[in-house]
Design an enzyme around this catalytic site. Structure first.
Site, PDB file in Angstrom:
ATOM      1  N   ASP A  70       0.836  -1.195   0.000  1.00  0.00           N
ATOM      2  CA  ASP A  70       0.000   0.000   0.000  1.00  0.00           C
ATOM      3  C   ASP A  70       0.877   1.254   0.000  1.00  0.00           C
ATOM      4  OD1 ASP A  70      -2.696   1.260   0.454  1.00  0.00           O
ATOM      5  OD2 ASP A  70      -1.713   1.925   2.295  1.00  0.00           O
ATOM      6  N   GLU A  83       1.806  -0.441  -5.057  1.00  0.00           N
ATOM      7  CA  GLU A  83       0.879   0.641  -5.387  1.00  0.00           C
ATOM      8  C   GLU A  83       1.765   1.869  -5.517  1.00  0.00           C
ATOM      9  OE1 GLU A  83      -3.326   2.473  -3.778  1.00  0.00           O
ATOM     10  OE2 GLU A  83      -1.720   2.194  -2.326  1.00  0.00           O
TER      11      GLU A  83
END
Length: 702
Positions: free
Chosen positions: A356, A393
């Site tokens: 993330d 990401e």
């Protein structure tokens, strides 16, 4: 072995560990300094903790569920080597106690030093965390997190990971709780790891071969609990880690005292045994401690100015948008993250990680991006992580966007955010994006040159963040009012289209168009080169009712409504069929051995054969994929024909070698999209408005 050699190595006479002293009534001795956290040793438990600036450390033991320690053991300086405290305490039954630490040291907030001898601190290497094991139940005020010792003896048997080639992956992103929490799921243990495993037959029928689990590390869903529009709201998604080595105990169907993790391990073993890899969504960009107003339970009391990025005056940089930012490229933090990922690979046999806000992992302590981040390089070349997928990401809340340029060493893949953005716009009929759409369908070679960035693109149109596929063609605007922020949260740029009516409608024309657009999206995604990913429930029209940021919605907004599986059985069948078609034709997934016939690997036929012209008004594409088939025995040809225009168009097909004919395998405008009715003359097809066809070149029937 000679008698002399036997006397020199008396194996049978090796003495057990013996205490060297007593502390607080417990026999103790110096511990194993290279063994992090708490681990079982013969007749005792080894405790090891690191702190660069601490001047004092004590171990606190608690009876289960109690908030005051029944024993406090100051760790002597003689039990400290460098900045590491380690002690073995004998006579402890791991089932009967919990533990925490208290540290002392300088308190100078301007320098980021926050030592407080009154605070109980959670072991950052804890394998299990107590204090919030029941979902949605807030601990009493003042209750601190404690750690628990885990005895790891899970039997993996003759377990072997699937090691699915990257380009072959069809990734199914899901939330452990939301996947089966809705009453319609029909499982015995809704909202748990066991509940997810009960749906294994469904996943096998669908045909996905990788499951990406949103955060399963111990997190605090009660971090910002509140009530909005009459509903309780939580940190449902879980992007606020409390402990990085511990599984979320509220996701288990049974209490696992000192066996925490077994249920998750059983799930991973079962999925892998059936050819489904498990990817964990991990959050190393920030923690649940937040900024200076947030809780104080672990890193803040250990080495606040090492674990977090701090401004010159001791405040928290906030590139995560969540209050603090982990200082990932400090050597101590880098080692911590590496230790953590190794733990999940060795103890849980995880197949991959999705990071993330991964650009934070490449930032320097002052927040600036590093050209060659030490952490990312370490993860790329670590031998334990050598075969797991590393997926970034490649952006963060501080504005750093590195899709196509994330430091990779040809090892890191990326969530291809440009695939999502370009294809969403093209598929709803926007002009000026056809050239970009071609690049995305072909594996984004403009972003990931094949000679230097193989297997780098994770293609997706939907994920947990944003509209699901159903809502993508049912809403022009986000509808996040129930989040309690006056609809100011969530992205305003969704590249969605409601097809003429906002939200639910009884208009058959609108609903028919929406159904076709969803099938178009699935067809293109599953005929694009690179790994494919979609959000759980997209295959049967699950809706979030226009909410594009349901991070706080632990209810029907986020839970999968399984009654829609019957309601949208056509979409489910089409998705299943397209996954099967992708599996049968490796030319759709990536470059294969070249076809014997003289055809390029990929080619464009936009309206007419061999026409590769693209301009601002192009809304029709024809893409030919060629190579060898699954068995490598014969040439394989797949033609993807897209018409995103609101008018009908003809499509000329490229000629096939002698003995091959085109067969129409899918047509999203047909009554049965996987068995299209009607005929074509072998050289031309007619594309209905806003439709996609897939044709396969096969040996002509005798």
């Amino acid at each position: 072995m000679t008698e002399k050699e036997r006397k020199a190595c008396p194996m049978a006479e090796i003495e057990p560990l013996k205490p060297t002293g007593m502390i607080a009534g417990f026999p103790v001795r110096p511990g194993f300094y290279l063994s992090d956290g708490a681990s079982v040793v013969p007749d005792g438990v080894n405790f090891t903790l690191h702190s660069f600036y601490a001047t004092y450390c004590e171990l606190c033991l608690f009876h289960r569920g109690e908030q005051q320690p029944y024993a406090v053991l100051p760790i002597p300086e003689t039990f400290r080597i460098g900045n590491t405290y380690s002690i073995i305490v004998f006579g402890l039954n791991i089932c009967e106690f919990e533990y925490a630490y208290r540290l002392d040291g300088p308190h100078d907030p301007a320098r980021g030093l926050l030592f407080d001898r009154e605070k109980f601190l959670l072991d950052p290497y804890a394998r299990a965390v107590t204090g919030q094991s029941q979902w949605g139940v807030r601990s009493a005020p003042g209750v601190a997190y404690h750690s628990r010792v885990v005895h790891s003896n899970f039997d993996w048997g003759d377990f072997r990971e699937p090691h699915i080639p990257f380009q072959d992956m069809v990734i199914y992103e899901t939330h452990v709780r939301g996947f089966t929490k809705h009453p319609s799921s029909g499982v015995r243990h809704p909202g748990t790891f066991d509940g997810l495993m009960e749906k294994l037959p469904y996943l096998l029928e669908l045909g996905v071969n990788a499951v990406e689990l949103m955060p399963v590390f111990e997190f605090d869903e009660m971090e910002d609990d509140r009530v909005a529009d009459g509903k309780p709201l939580y940190n449902y998604w879980g992007y606020n880690t409390v402990c990085f080595f511990a599984p979320n105990t509220s996701y288990t169907a049974a209490i696992e005292y000192n066996r925490e993790g077994d249920e998750l391990k059983k799930l991973i073993r079962a999925l892998n045994a059936h050819g489904i890899e498990v990817i964990l969504d991990v959050v190393f960009n920030h923690t649940a401690e937040g900024d200076e107003h947030g809780p104080f339970f672990s890193f803040k009391g250990l080495d606040n100015n090492i674990y977090y990025m701090l401004t010159p005056d001791g405040k928290y940089y906030n590139f995560s948008g969540c209050g603090n930012t982990l200082n990932c490229n400090h050597p101590m933090v880098r080692d911590f993250i590496l230790d953590c990922l190794r733990h999940w690979v060795v103890e849980y046999r995880v197949d991959g990680f999705r990071f993330d806000l991964a650009t934070i992992l490449g930032r320097a302590p002052d927040g600036g991006p590093l050209a060659s981040p030490p952490l990312l390089e370490s993860l790329a070349f670590d031998p334990i992580l050598g075969k797991v997928k590393l997926i970034a990401e490649a952006w963060d809340a501080g504005g750093l966007y590195q899709v196509g340029s994330f430091p990779s060493w040809n090892r890191w893949a990326e969530w291809n955010g440009k695939y999502r953005d370009d294809l969403r716009r093209f598929l709803k009929g926007d002009g000026g994006v056809a050239a970009a759409a071609v690049q995305r369908i072909l594996g984004s070679p403009d972003l990931y040159p094949p000679d230097s960035r193989q297997n780098a693109s994770v293609n997706f149109l939907t994920c947990h963040d944003g509209f699901p596929l159903y809502d993508l063609y049912a809403y022009n605007e986000k509808h996040n009012e129930q989040n309690g922020w006056d609809n100011t949260d969530g992205s305003n740029d969704n590249a969605s289209w409601n097809c003429g009516a906002e939200g639910e409608t009884d208009d058959p024309a609108v609903n028919g168009l929406r159904d076709r657009l969803r099938k178009n999206a699935m067809a293109v995604l599953l005929c694009s080169r690179g790994a494919a990913m979609f959000l759980a429930g997209d295959e049967f029209g699950n809706t979030q009712f226009g909410n594009n940021n349901p991070y706080c919605q632990d209810n029907e907004i986020s839970w999968l409504d399984w009654t829609r599986l019957e309601q949208f059985e056509g979409l489910f069948a089409f998705t299943k069929g397209m996954i099967a078609l992708r599996r049968a034709h490796p030319v759709l997934r990536g470059t294969t051995a070249p076809a014997a016939a003289q055809y390029p690997d990929t080619s464009l036929h936009n309206g007419t054969a061999w026409n590769d012209a693209v301009d601002g008004e192009t809304r029709q594409l024809g893409v030919l994929f060629t190579g060898r088939d699954t068995q490598g025995e014969r040439d394989d040809f797949v033609f993807l024909a897209l018409n995103v225009h609101w008018e009908e168009h003809g499509q000329q097909l490229p000629s096939l070698p002698v003995g091959f004919c085109w067969r129409r395998a899918a047509d999203t405008a047909a009554r049965d999209p996987l068995a299209p009715e009607g005929t074509f003359d072998g050289s031309h097809v007619t594309l209905a408005p806003r439709s996609v066809q897939v044709l396969v070149g096969e040996p002509c029937p005798a």
